[in-house]
Scaffold this active site. Sequence first.
Site, short mmCIF file in Angstrom:
data_model
loop_
_atom_site.label_atom_id
_atom_site.label_comp_id
_atom_site.label_asym_id
_atom_site.label_seq_id
_atom_site.Cartn_x
_atom_site.Cartn_y
_atom_site.Cartn_z
N HIS A 1 28.95 35.04 58.56
CA HIS A 1 28.96 36.49 58.70
C HIS A 1 30.16 36.98 59.51
O HIS A 1 30.17 38.13 59.96
CB HIS A 1 27.68 36.96 59.40
CG HIS A 1 26.43 36.69 58.65
ND1 HIS A 1 25.89 35.43 58.56
CD2 HIS A 1 25.61 37.51 57.95
CE1 HIS A 1 24.78 35.49 57.84
NE2 HIS A 1 24.59 36.73 57.45
N GLU B 1 24.47 42.03 45.63
CA GLU B 1 25.84 42.55 45.68
C GLU B 1 26.50 42.49 44.31
O GLU B 1 27.24 43.41 43.94
CB GLU B 1 26.67 41.78 46.70
CG GLU B 1 26.40 42.17 48.15
CD GLU B 1 25.14 41.55 48.69
OE1 GLU B 1 24.65 42.02 49.74
OE2 GLU B 1 24.62 40.60 48.06
#
Length: 360
Positions: free
Chosen positions: A158, A89
């Site tokens: 998450h 990322e």
Amino acid sequence: MSFRIPIRALAKGAVTRSAFRVQSMRFASSKTMTVREALNGAMAEEMDRDDDVFIIGEEVAQYNGAYKVTKGLLDRFGERRVVDTPITEYGLAGLAVGAALKGLKPIVEFMSFNFSMQAIDHVVNSAAKTHYMSGGTQRCPIVFRGPNGAAAGVAAQHSQDYSAWYGSIPGMKVLVPYSAEDARGLLKAAIRDPNPVVFLENELLYGQSFEMSEESLSPDFTLPYKAKVEREGSDISIITYTRNVEFSLAAAEILDKQYGVSVEVINLRSIRPLDVDAIVKSLKKTNHLITVESTFPQFGVGSEIIAQIMESEGFDYLDAPVQRVTGADVPTPYAKELEDFAFPDPDTIVRACKETLSID
């Protein structure tokens, strides 16, 4: 829903730009659309409209996206504009921000916004702050999008909602769609925006279908960053966003049928800018207000809404203190029973409204 055209056909000039309108025509044949289809169609139309728009992320191309939101776009636009990346990322976000600073218009897909923490230096320090730090000379037209918040059994790392995190950053716009029409109109507006936009979707809404207006099916359809009155009411206002709009509408039905309470439900659609005028306008009608969100209780969106009310004329119209309905002040549990306890649902919202209205 996707419209697949072989790359070799494009190379031979066999397919014209107008042929790409077929996907919109297929959408127009139905009055309903899933959020996934709305996002997919919005990106396809904006890529068709502007050659500077491209998509970059993990598994967005050959795999059609982890949640199939980019399905068919690789076949349609090719590898130059639908770019698969390694699992980094920090790297992909930095590359995209650099491309935006040079005039391109990237759409960065984070497989989960929890993973954007790996890239937060680029999102905040580079994308959000550069326009100001350059004295207004350097724009950064980029969209960071993907699923945000809890889904179902994906545990604490998450499941976090980043609306308040990114909503606190000057230079950043933060959008939170609920319906397919929200997703389509807001994403198209975000892609055309010359400023960086964080676009927070909800995984559990991707497959839900919503009614679409004729206007929303137009390739030119965009939405302003303004709140929407999802349900008119006169007794209490619920200010909420994304999937909690669904729960708030369900709570409004219960309150109407069981207690004769008229509830107004406001879908924020945008966290930054925050449509304070719409919130105060609703409060003036109902004189009672609660906020509903799935973030942690401390320093959340509801806290900001209450502060804005206290610092505006809205305070003069309150007949009772504002209540916040939030997620629990714990990392999101993995066990389903505990996860269900950790976030708002219609019953939780009903209880908060009854307490605010002093209903037994």
